[in-house]
Enzyme design. Sequence first.
Site, PDB file in Angstrom:
ATOM      1  N   LYS A  11      -1.084  -2.150   7.941  1.00 46.02           N
ATOM      2  CA  LYS A  11      -0.442  -0.868   8.252  1.00 46.02           C
ATOM      3  C   LYS A  11      -0.629  -0.531   9.745  1.00 46.02           C
ATOM      4  O   LYS A  11      -0.111  -1.239  10.575  1.00 46.02           O
ATOM      5  CB  LYS A  11      -0.981   0.207   7.312  1.00 46.02           C
ATOM      6  CG  LYS A  11      -1.128  -0.256   5.839  1.00 46.02           C
ATOM      7  CD  LYS A  11       0.186  -0.515   5.140  1.00 46.02           C
ATOM      8  CE  LYS A  11       0.066  -1.245   3.801  1.00 46.02           C
ATOM      9  NZ  LYS A  11      -0.801  -0.647   2.808  1.00 46.02           N
ATOM     10  N   ASP A  44     -11.591   3.876   1.971  1.00 50.58           N
ATOM     11  CA  ASP A  44     -10.406   3.133   2.395  1.00 50.58           C
ATOM     12  C   ASP A  44      -9.726   3.999   3.457  1.00 50.58           C
ATOM     13  O   ASP A  44      -9.132   5.036   3.147  1.00 50.58           O
ATOM     14  CB  ASP A  44      -9.487   2.889   1.191  1.00 50.58           C
ATOM     15  CG  ASP A  44      -8.253   2.075   1.556  1.00 50.58           C
ATOM     16  OD1 ASP A  44      -7.813   2.137   2.730  1.00 50.58           O
ATOM     17  OD2 ASP A  44      -7.706   1.394   0.669  1.00 50.58           O
TER      18      ASP A  44
HETATM   19  C1  LIG Z   1      -1.466  -1.187   1.576  1.00 55.17           C
HETATM   20  C2  LIG Z   1      -2.765  -0.637   1.147  1.00 55.17           C
HETATM   21  C3  LIG Z   1      -3.756  -1.445   0.572  1.00 55.17           C
HETATM   22  C4  LIG Z   1      -3.531  -2.914   0.285  1.00 55.17           C
HETATM   23  O1  LIG Z   1      -3.376  -3.639   1.433  1.00 55.17           O
HETATM   24  P1  LIG Z   1      -2.549  -5.027   1.511  1.00 55.17           P
HETATM   25  O2  LIG Z   1      -2.724  -5.406   2.919  1.00 55.17           O
HETATM   26  O3  LIG Z   1      -1.147  -4.705   1.103  1.00 55.17           O
HETATM   27  O4  LIG Z   1      -3.199  -5.955   0.543  1.00 55.17           O
HETATM   28  C5  LIG Z   1      -4.963  -0.875   0.251  1.00 55.17           C
HETATM   29  N1  LIG Z   1      -5.194   0.451   0.443  1.00 55.17           N
HETATM   30  C6  LIG Z   1      -4.257   1.270   0.960  1.00 55.17           C
HETATM   31  C7  LIG Z   1      -4.569   2.704   1.127  1.00 55.17           C
HETATM   32  C8  LIG Z   1      -3.016   0.755   1.327  1.00 55.17           C
HETATM   33  O5  LIG Z   1      -2.088   1.568   1.836  1.00 55.17           O
END
Ligand SMILES: *Cc1c(COP(=O)(O)O)cnc(C)c1O
Length: 382
Positions: A194, A169
Amino acid sequence: MQLETQIIHNIPVDELTGAISVPIYQTSTYVQEAPGVHKGFDYSRTNNPTRAALEKLAASLEQGDAGFAFASGLAAIDAVAKLLKAGDEIVAVDDIYGGAYRIFTHIYSKFGIRIKYVNTTSVENIVNAISPATRFIWIESPTNPTLKISDIAAIAKIAHANNAYLVVDNTFASPALQQPIALGADIVIHSATKYLGGHSDLIAGLVITKHKEHSEQIKFIQNASGTILGPFDSWLVIRGIETLSLRVEKHCANALKIAHYLTTESAIENLYYPGLTSHINHEVAKKQMSGFGSVISFSLKENTIEAAEALVTATKLFKLAESLGGVKSLVCHPAQMTHKSIPAAQRQAAGVADSLVRLSVGLENAEDLIEDLKQAFKKIKN
Ligand SMILES: *Cc1c(COP(=O)(O)O)cnc(C)c1O
């Protein structure tokens, strides 16, 4: 070609009209000449030209075989988890994103998929946790909110030596700072909500696959489950990615200045920023990242919920909100916000102290942001 150039020129010019911005194909279906005879598009759950442009761009940014756009980061995580079957096991980073923990614990465990959590900053912990049932090693680097860094290249080797795949991720780094596939990873996930979107104005997720076989499976899952990103939000993510390099450069420069200022702030107990030489994983970060991102966390000497609350409500430019990677600076109190659902003892053991405060440094002037933090610290000292 350098990444800045690649990003801008991997966004196609519209062949039909010459439009320099990718058109928003706001359509559900496509007219066919004869049954099954069409221009590559038959129904927008399966394929949509705007989403396809984003998916191609995502694949090129992460140097993968294919990219897939989903309705959220969690929908992207869900699609990757669906590659597994009952009896399979994931070895995951212990301070995994809360939403990933929730979906693994409350949904995938029901279907016979087991998750083991370990501190993946030590490769030895992973080696000890792996079993013949391990299909995925699942990491985030940096992690949230204490910004631990795991060695992607070393973990990829262990995964492959054990017949498993490495899933990264990459949300907290963004492809502008770290490209896991180039380091050996097999699947990359993003919450495009993000840095990629970058303006705190959408929810979106991406999966990028290295192997053709995974590309075909994720394509099937995306269409079968239907958790796709719509054309307008796909366009917004493309628009965000156009300025990714520029934004991330400024995010990192601002964050480094603020981190240095915070080292002088007497109310702080522990400070977490991988760009500081004092960070426990600084050397690994330096090896695999070209910058250190814009998230900074710290705990206070007065280690209470109240002290942190006083601070996060005293800032003016740093707005109190969840999320990160946007233009506007944000401040968050994980114990009462992002990590509220985790039992206190477990949360504290993961390094999320009661007083831990997380900053997402935006694109304002760094000196103005420092002044804002200074006045907030002054208030809590009085
Ligand atoms: C925010 C986030 C997610 C989830 O993403 P959404 O777009 O809110 O569903 C997954 N992994 C990380 C590291 C995140 O910061």
